[in-house]
Design a protein around this motif. Structure first.
Motif, PDB file in Angstrom:
ATOM      1  N   TYR A  36      25.586  63.960  30.816  1.00  0.00           N
ATOM      2  CA  TYR A  36      27.025  64.249  30.670  1.00  0.00           C
ATOM      3  C   TYR A  36      27.619  64.511  32.036  1.00  0.00           C
ATOM      4  O   TYR A  36      27.009  65.172  32.882  1.00  0.00           O
ATOM      5  N   LEU A  37      28.815  63.992  32.221  1.00  0.00           N
ATOM      6  CA  LEU A  37      29.573  64.325  33.420  1.00  0.00           C
ATOM      7  C   LEU A  37      30.696  65.257  32.980  1.00  0.00           C
ATOM      8  O   LEU A  37      31.519  64.893  32.136  1.00  0.00           O
ATOM      9  N   LEU A  38      30.686  66.482  33.521  1.00  0.00           N
ATOM     10  CA  LEU A  38      31.678  67.475  33.086  1.00  0.00           C
ATOM     11  C   LEU A  38      32.712  67.732  34.172  1.00  0.00           C
ATOM     12  O   LEU A  38      32.359  67.815  35.347  1.00  0.00           O
ATOM     13  N   ASP A  39      33.961  67.880  33.729  1.00  0.00           N
ATOM     14  CA  ASP A  39      35.028  68.348  34.612  1.00  0.00           C
ATOM     15  C   ASP A  39      35.086  69.846  34.502  1.00  0.00           C
ATOM     16  O   ASP A  39      35.299  70.365  33.406  1.00  0.00           O
ATOM     17  N   THR A  40      34.896  70.561  35.611  1.00  0.00           N
ATOM     18  CA  THR A  40      34.879  72.019  35.503  1.00  0.00           C
ATOM     19  C   THR A  40      35.666  72.632  36.645  1.00  0.00           C
ATOM     20  O   THR A  40      36.089  71.934  37.581  1.00  0.00           O
ATOM     21  N   GLY A  51      34.250  71.876  39.938  1.00  0.00           N
ATOM     22  CA  GLY A  51      34.208  70.477  40.337  1.00  0.00           C
ATOM     23  C   GLY A  51      33.378  69.720  39.314  1.00  0.00           C
ATOM     24  O   GLY A  51      33.170  70.210  38.203  1.00  0.00           O
ATOM     25  N   ALA A  52      32.915  68.526  39.670  1.00  0.00           N
ATOM     26  CA  ALA A  52      32.144  67.726  38.715  1.00  0.00           C
ATOM     27  C   ALA A  52      30.734  68.287  38.581  1.00  0.00           C
ATOM     28  O   ALA A  52      30.117  68.696  39.564  1.00  0.00           O
ATOM     29  N   ARG A  62      33.658  64.247  30.580  1.00  0.00           N
ATOM     30  CA  ARG A  62      34.418  63.124  31.152  1.00  0.00           C
ATOM     31  C   ARG A  62      33.654  61.814  31.031  1.00  0.00           C
ATOM     32  O   ARG A  62      34.199  60.733  31.108  1.00  0.00           O
ATOM     33  N   ASN A 112      23.879  68.746  41.502  1.00  0.00           N
ATOM     34  CA  ASN A 112      24.877  69.826  41.476  1.00  0.00           C
ATOM     35  C   ASN A 112      24.563  70.787  42.610  1.00  0.00           C
ATOM     36  O   ASN A 112      23.634  71.593  42.515  1.00  0.00           O
ATOM     37  N   LYS A 142      26.910  67.464  36.679  1.00  0.00           N
ATOM     38  CA  LYS A 142      26.115  66.508  35.923  1.00  0.00           C
ATOM     39  C   LYS A 142      25.038  67.269  35.169  1.00  0.00           C
ATOM     40  O   LYS A 142      24.319  68.077  35.756  1.00  0.00           O
ATOM     41  N   GLY A 200      33.569  73.474  30.604  1.00  0.00           N
ATOM     42  CA  GLY A 200      33.874  72.159  31.164  1.00  0.00           C
ATOM     43  C   GLY A 200      34.257  71.169  30.083  1.00  0.00           C
ATOM     44  O   GLY A 200      34.017  71.401  28.896  1.00  0.00           O
TER      45      GLY A 200
END
Ligand SMILES: Nc1ncnc2c1ncn2[C@@H]1O[C@H](COP(=O)(O)OP(=O)(O)OP(=O)(O)O)[C@@H](O)[C@H]1O
Ligand SMILES: [Mg+2]
Lengths: 260, 341
Positions: B299-303, B306-307, B288, B241, B309, B285
């Motif tokens: 976890y992969l987050l949509d925020t 942006g993405a 995803r 990130n 992790k 977030g």
């Protein structure tokens, strides 16, 4: 069996017959007991084989051919090995042009090479016959030398030379210590190929031969124009077996076919 | 010569024809140091090594070794060893003759030569292979012959270009310890090239990270791993990130957002997935993607940034796909990047 399944064996047989047939006829003719070159041979004798060794001009021209084949090939290698090395290791400007020029004698018909050498080099500069033949044979063998040596150089990674240099060798020393020993097989193969090419060469030698100086094939043609006995067939057979012997030995000891 | 610059590269510029591959490189290496050159393909690692060894002419700048200017000294007079990625063993010579090659060129003969070669072979565990040809050895054994061949020359600097990359994973670990052992025993100054950050972190005293023909960062493994100076290095060592800072704030699709904690002055910030806090914080977030990795869960987050992790302990209750979560990027934990690209 139908016609289709016969096609391949029959073709194969015809191909072999055309390739080997003339050779077998010549070999058979050399053992003839008759006075003229004929097939089928009349009787059996070794007299024509024996006669080959008594014809004086054959001895002289055989010596000349041997000299040209060994000397010309050696000279071609002395020129060809450094040339191949430079072509394969350095990105030289005009490398492609050099490659093309070097292989020209393979592509251009021998008659033209011979005529050109005679008309533009031998006659104007009064070059001696032996020297002219030597230069011509060197030039004819050079493309084979470069090709075969280049092939074995391309199989050899160039970093071993750098490794040798980092261990204290000079560039030239590295060439002799680690490059030459690893392309020895290629060099031997080039030598044999060059030797056979030079020895069997007719058209160029035909143009350049002069009084008293001839290569063996040219001498055989001259002999046949006068005497039509089976000794030429006998000589041909002897030479053919010699070539076959050399190539077999080369394949056996060097893996000749890898390089050609 | 100060102790800190046994080998030094000063404003070193290297080029292939008109294409500059390495520009204005400065590097000082201490005697006995083990240096890792780390960087993506084409960044100039091999080029730099070849220049140190003398195989590539220097366009401008200097290479100094042990107090002497080596810039114009030919490769065979430098006392620099190089182990090639391809090993470059001499195929026509036995293992023994390969190792003896350089010693013989030095004029060594007889018992002295034999003692040295045997010792070299023993140090890499190949005494019983002395009479084999290189083609009859495994990759790892060839590698060790190449190492012994260079080491018996007692070089001032030993360069290794991706020495382990041709080996399988197990052999790689074995050779890694082997290299470290040889280096500690002999105290030779060593530079090795690698693509593998784990290898660099495990082996090196200092790591040099290169990018596009220049040095991006030099530091101890701890420095590089914990305190990358640029977004490039951060990305290389696993900070997933990475964001630019604008006046101490992060840009999101909904405008600039202040971070919790003291506003840092840096060009950018970077967080490892482990540094992201889930459940509380100023950001929001949507999950995803999620993956289970034994001890932890990713976890992969949509925020709005942006993405993102994030990695948390697997023992914590799992979040479902599509769940909305609060999260925090704690400024105190972030790596401060002075260069963002
Ligand atoms: N012989 C060459 N001629 C021209 N350009 C070259 C040559 N060798 C390398 N280069 C260029 O120089 C740059 C640096 O190459 P170098 O081989 O040093 O990279 P590297 O960091 O070792 O990469 P890798 O990790 O892939 O080995 C690259 O852009 C490459 O394209
Ligand atoms: Mg490289």
């Amino acid at each position: 069996m139908n016609a289709r399944s016969l096609f391949i064996p029959v073709t194969l047989f015809l191909v072999i017959a055309f390739l080997i047939g003339p050779f077998l006829i010549i070999v058979a003719a050399s053992f003839s007991a008759g006075e003229t070159l004929a097939f089928p041979p009349q009787g059996f004798s070794l007299r024509w084989i024996a006669k080959v060794f008594t014809v004086e001009s054959f001895q002289a021209s055989f010596a000349m051919s041997l000299f040209l084949a060994i000397g010309g090939t050696a000279a071609a290698l002395v020129l060809g090995i450094p040339a191949s090395y430079a072509l394969s290791r350095y990105k030289l400007p005009g490398a492609e042009i050099v490659r093309t020029v070097v292989s020209a004698p393979i592509i251009v018909p021998g008659i033209i090479v011979g005529l050109a050498l005679l008309r533009y080099i031998v006659v104007p500069f009064q070059v001696g016959i032996t020297l002219a033949l030597f230069v011509a044979h060197t030039a004819l063998v050079l493309p084979y030398a470069v090709r075969v040596v280049s092939a074995s150089l391309d199989n050899l990674r160039s970093d071993i030379e750098e490794a040798a240099v980092l261990l204290g060798s000079s560039r030239l020393g590295a060439f002799f210590r680690v490059v030459m020993p690893n392309i020895r097989g290629g060099i031997m193969s080039a030598f044999i190929l060059g030797f056979v090419t030079s020895f069997n060469q007719v058209p160029v030698s035909l143009f350049l031969s002069g009084p008293g100086v001839r290569t063996l094939p040219v001498d055989m043609i001259a002999y046949m124009e006068i005497v039509f006995d089976p000794s030429v067939a006998a000589l041909s057979s002897l030479l053919a077996f010699l070539s076959i012997g050399i190539v077999f030995a080369a394949e056996r000891f060097l893996g000749f076919s890898r390089y050609v | 010569m100060s102790d800190a610059s046994y080998l030094s590269l000063e404003k070193l510029t290297l080029a292939y024809g008109d294409t500059v591959a390495v520009a204005d490189l400065d590097l000082d290496i201490r005697k006995g140091e083990l240096i890792a050159l780390l960087g993506p393909s084409g960044c100039g690692k091999t080029t730099t090594m070849r220049a140190i060894a003398g195989l590539l002419p220097v366009k401008s700048g200097q290479v100094r070794l042990d107090g002497a200017d080596m810039t114009r000294v030919p490769a065979n007079k430098r006392a620099v060893g190089l182990v090639f990625q391809s090993y470059a063993l001499f195929p026509h010579l036995s293992v023994y003759e390969n190792v003896a090659f350089g010693l013989k060129l030095k004029g060594m003969r007889g018992a002295e030569l034999d003692t040295k070669v045997q010792a070299g072979l023993k140090s890499v565990g190949l005494s019983s292979f002395a009479n084999r040809k290189p083609a009859e050895l495994s990759g790892g054994q060839q590698q060790r012959v190449a190492l012994a061949r260079s080491m018996v020359m007692e070089p001032k600097v030993l360069l290794l270009d991706e020495p382990l990359s041709n080996l399988d994973a197990r052999l790689r670990l074995e050779m890694r310890t082997e290299l470290q052992r040889v280096q500690k025993e002999t105290g030779v100054t060593m530079i090795f090239v690698t693509h593998d950050q784990a290898e660099a972190l495990a082996l090196a005293d200092r790591i040099v990270v290169m990018k596009g023909g220049a040095i991006e960062q030099i530091g101890t493994p701890e420095d590089i791993y914990n305190r990358p100076v640029s977004s490039f290095v951060a990305d290389f060592v696993g900070f997933e990130n990475i964001f630019p800072l604008e006046g101490g704030k992060l840009r999101t699709s909904g405008g600039l957002i202040e971070l919790s904690g003291e506003a840092p002055s840096a060009a950018g910030l970077a967080w490892r997935p482990r540094m992201v806090t889930l459940g509380t914080g100023p950001f929001r977030g949507t999950v995803r993607g999620t993956s289970f990795a034994g001890d932890s869960r990713e976890y992969l987050l949509d925020t709005s940034l942006g993405a993102i992790k994030a990695e948390v302990e697997a023992a914590l209750p799992a979040h479902a796909l599509g769940a909305d979560l609060l999260f925090d990027l704690p400024a105190g934990k972030a790596a401060l990047l002075s260069k963002f690209s």
